[in-house]
Every structure is written in C-alpha cells, then in structure tokens.
Design an enzyme around this catalytic site. Structure first.
Site, PDB file in Angstrom:
ATOM      1  N   ASN A  51       0.878  -1.177   0.000  1.00  0.00           N
ATOM      2  CA  ASN A  51       0.000   0.000   0.000  1.00  0.00           C
ATOM      3  C   ASN A  51       0.911   1.222   0.000  1.00  0.00           C
ATOM      4  O   ASN A  51       1.467   1.592   1.027  1.00  0.00           O
ATOM      5  CB  ASN A  51      -0.900  -0.042   1.248  1.00  0.00           C
ATOM      6  N   SER A  54       3.006  -2.050  10.353  1.00  0.00           N
ATOM      7  CA  SER A  54       4.455  -2.066  10.613  1.00  0.00           C
ATOM      8  C   SER A  54       5.108  -3.426  10.323  1.00  0.00           C
ATOM      9  O   SER A  54       5.989  -3.862  11.056  1.00  0.00           O
ATOM     10  CB  SER A  54       4.746  -1.611  12.044  1.00  0.00           C
ATOM     11  N   GLY A  63       1.982   2.323  10.642  1.00  0.00           N
ATOM     12  CA  GLY A  63       2.931   3.419  10.500  1.00  0.00           C
ATOM     13  C   GLY A  63       3.597   3.837  11.801  1.00  0.00           C
ATOM     14  O   GLY A  63       4.238   4.887  11.874  1.00  0.00           O
ATOM     15  N   GLU A  81      -7.042   4.757   7.270  1.00  0.00           N
ATOM     16  CA  GLU A  81      -6.909   6.193   6.971  1.00  0.00           C
ATOM     17  C   GLU A  81      -8.170   6.725   6.292  1.00  0.00           C
ATOM     18  O   GLU A  81      -8.559   7.877   6.491  1.00  0.00           O
ATOM     19  CB  GLU A  81      -5.643   6.425   6.128  1.00  0.00           C
ATOM     20  N   GLU A 104      -5.882  -4.853  10.230  1.00  0.00           N
ATOM     21  CA  GLU A 104      -4.834  -3.875  10.494  1.00  0.00           C
ATOM     22  C   GLU A 104      -5.161  -3.095  11.765  1.00  0.00           C
ATOM     23  O   GLU A 104      -5.932  -2.120  11.717  1.00  0.00           O
ATOM     24  CB  GLU A 104      -4.727  -2.896   9.322  1.00  0.00           C
ATOM     25  N   HIS A 140      -9.629   1.299   4.300  1.00  0.00           N
ATOM     26  CA  HIS A 140      -8.368   1.410   5.047  1.00  0.00           C
ATOM     27  C   HIS A 140      -8.578   2.337   6.247  1.00  0.00           C
ATOM     28  O   HIS A 140      -9.387   3.266   6.178  1.00  0.00           O
ATOM     29  CB  HIS A 140      -7.276   1.956   4.122  1.00  0.00           C
ATOM     30  N   LYS A 195       0.118   4.214  -0.399  1.00  0.00           N
ATOM     31  CA  LYS A 195      -0.564   5.407   0.133  1.00  0.00           C
ATOM     32  C   LYS A 195      -0.303   6.601  -0.795  1.00  0.00           C
ATOM     33  O   LYS A 195      -0.154   6.397  -2.001  1.00  0.00           O
ATOM     34  CB  LYS A 195      -0.110   5.674   1.574  1.00  0.00           C
TER      35      LYS A 195
HETATM   36  P1  PGA Z   1       2.556   0.320   7.570  1.00  0.00           P
HETATM   37  O1  PGA Z   1       1.106   0.515   6.903  1.00  0.00           O
HETATM   38  O2  PGA Z   1       3.096  -1.002   7.038  1.00  0.00           O
HETATM   39  O3  PGA Z   1       3.348   1.482   7.112  1.00  0.00           O
HETATM   40  O4  PGA Z   1       2.344   0.260   9.047  1.00  0.00           O
HETATM   41  C1  PGA Z   1       0.235  -0.563   6.718  1.00  0.00           C
HETATM   42  C2  PGA Z   1      -1.031  -0.097   6.059  1.00  0.00           C
HETATM   43  O5  PGA Z   1      -1.477   1.022   6.344  1.00  0.00           O
HETATM   44  O6  PGA Z   1      -1.609  -0.815   5.236  1.00  0.00           O
END
Ligand code: PGA
Length: 248
Positions: free
Chosen positions: A12, A211, A171, A97, A165, A95, A14
């Site tokens: 992803n 992460s 993140g 976000e 998630e 997601h 983003k």
């Molecule tokens: P990250 O993000 O691996 O940077 O923690 C995962 C995601 O948001 O799908």
C-alpha cells in the site's frame, strides 16, 4: 497457513511516489519473487495506468479507494469501472486512513465493497481496532462489527481478501506480536464459520497489516491463520521483496 489459501502480500503505497520512484519500485519487483505468493501493489489513482503498464504482469495492481456507483456527478471520485479500464483488477477499501482521516463510515465502505465486487473487481476490505479500543478489551467487538457491516454486500468471497490492520500498529513501528495477530485472525475465521460458512472460513485469506518489515514478517507468517500481509512503508523499499518471500 492452510494449503487452501495462497499466501498474499499487498503493498500500500498510500499517497507516496512519483514516476521516478515507481520506476525504482518496478525494478526491485523484477527480483526473485516466490511464485507461491500472490502479490498486489496499491498505487495512487493517478498512476494506476502507468503502474499497470510497467509492472510485471504477474503482479496485481490495486486502487486505494473507489466510489460506490459506476459514474455520475461525484467530483473527485473514481469508479470500479474506471479502475478496470486502467487495466487493474483490485481495490483496497475501508483502510483505517479512509475510516479515520476521511471519516468513512461502515455503511459507505460496505456499499463500496458491494459495488466493486458487482463491477468485477477483487477487493481488500480493511478492518482493525484503535489503541483505546484494544486497551478497553473491545478488539473483538470492533472487528466483528466491521465484518458484520460488510457482510450484506459481499456477493463473492472468492474475490475478497480481508486485511486485519490494528490502527495502533499502522505506520507506528509498533507491530502486533505474532500471537496478538494470530489471536484476532483465528477469531475472525471463527466469525466467518459462524456467520457465513465453513468453506468461506477455510478459503478466505486474512492478511495482517501494521508495521510489517523484513525483520518481523517471518515470525508472523508462521502463524496458522495469517495468510499474508498488507504492507505500507516497507512496500516502497526493496525490503518488500523479502516480505513477499516471507514463507520461503
Ligand atoms: P505500515 O502501513 O506497514 O506502514 O504500518 C500498513 C497499512 O497502512 O496498510
């Protein structure tokens, strides 16, 4: 992981990258990739066609969002039909976000999932609890409610990969332990058994995100109910190939 379920690793990106960066990603994605892993990268909408045209054909390309209807007066949105027209087969929906920065409610996400499936896309719906919800012992309640909202709109489970998630792990560099992730994945599979059926529970991939790195992916990948990963930050770096190959 059950032999029924092909290991699945999604990237992803983003809102990151430009053509130059995408070219670099495409180069490292040409590296030795385990053919037993299904790989999909989620790229910004404006680069869908570019990425599809240049990424090796064996790697799927996903949009990171799309709207719940085919076309119309919805400024700034794109439809599943447009994603398909760009040559892409996948979309990431719901997601954290989208849920928490853009305030997308369960119902909207569910409608988007329904329409994307109807339009022929494969879908990665994302679910997960926030830190205060985990600390308040509400993880199960939250993820089950998110699943319940999706259920009426899932017409074809063979085109769905669920991404668990935990919001506190995204993140933050704070990965769920393999035991914490396995625990939720097993409960989600049991939920599928009880609320859909045994066949769907056995065959649906439930992937972990939050992460994931080349350092922690192998331990996570050993767990029975972890069928792969959704990777944010690390999917922009050559390390992503190690994550794809976590089970080799
Ligand atoms: P990250 O993000 O691996 O940077 O923690 C995962 C995601 O948001 O799908």
């Amino acid at each position: 992981m059950s032999s029924q379920r092909k290991f699945f690793v999604g990237g992803n990106w983003k809102m990151n990258g430009d053509k130059a960066t995408i070219n670099e990603i495409i180069e490292f994605m040409k590296g030795p990739i385990n053919t037993n892993t299904e790989v999909v990268v989620g790229c910004p909408q404006c680069y869908l066609m570019y990425t599809r045209q240049h990424m090796p054909a064996s790697i799927g390309v996903a949009a990171q969002n799309c709207y719940k209807v085919a076309k119309g007066a919805f400024t700034g949105e794109i439809s599943p039909a447009m994603v398909k027209d760009c040559g892409c087969e996948w979309v990431i929906l719901g997601h954290s976000e989208r849920r928490n920065v853009f305030n997308e409610p369960d119902k909207l996400i569910s409608d988007k999932v329904g329409h994307a499936l109807e339009a022929g896309l494969k879908v990665i719906p994302c679910i997960g609890e926030k830190l205060e919800e985990r600390e308040g012992n509400r993880t199960e309640e939250v993820v089950f409610a998110q699943m319940k909202a999706l259920l009426p709109n899932i017409s074809d489970w063979s085109r769905v990969v669920i991404a668990y998630e935990p919001v506190w792990a995204i993140g933050t560099g704070k990965t769920a332990t393999p035991e914490q992730a396995q625990d939720v994945h097993a409960k989600l599979r049991q939920w599928l058994r009880e609320n859909v059926n045994a066949q769907v529970a056995e065959s649906t991939r439930i992937i972990y995100g939050g992460s994931v790195t080349s350092g922690n992916c192998q331990e996570l990948a050993k767990k029975t109910d972890i069928d792969g990963f959704l990777v944010g930050g690390a999917s922009l770096k050559p390390d992503f190939v190690h994550i794809i190959n976590a089970r080799t």
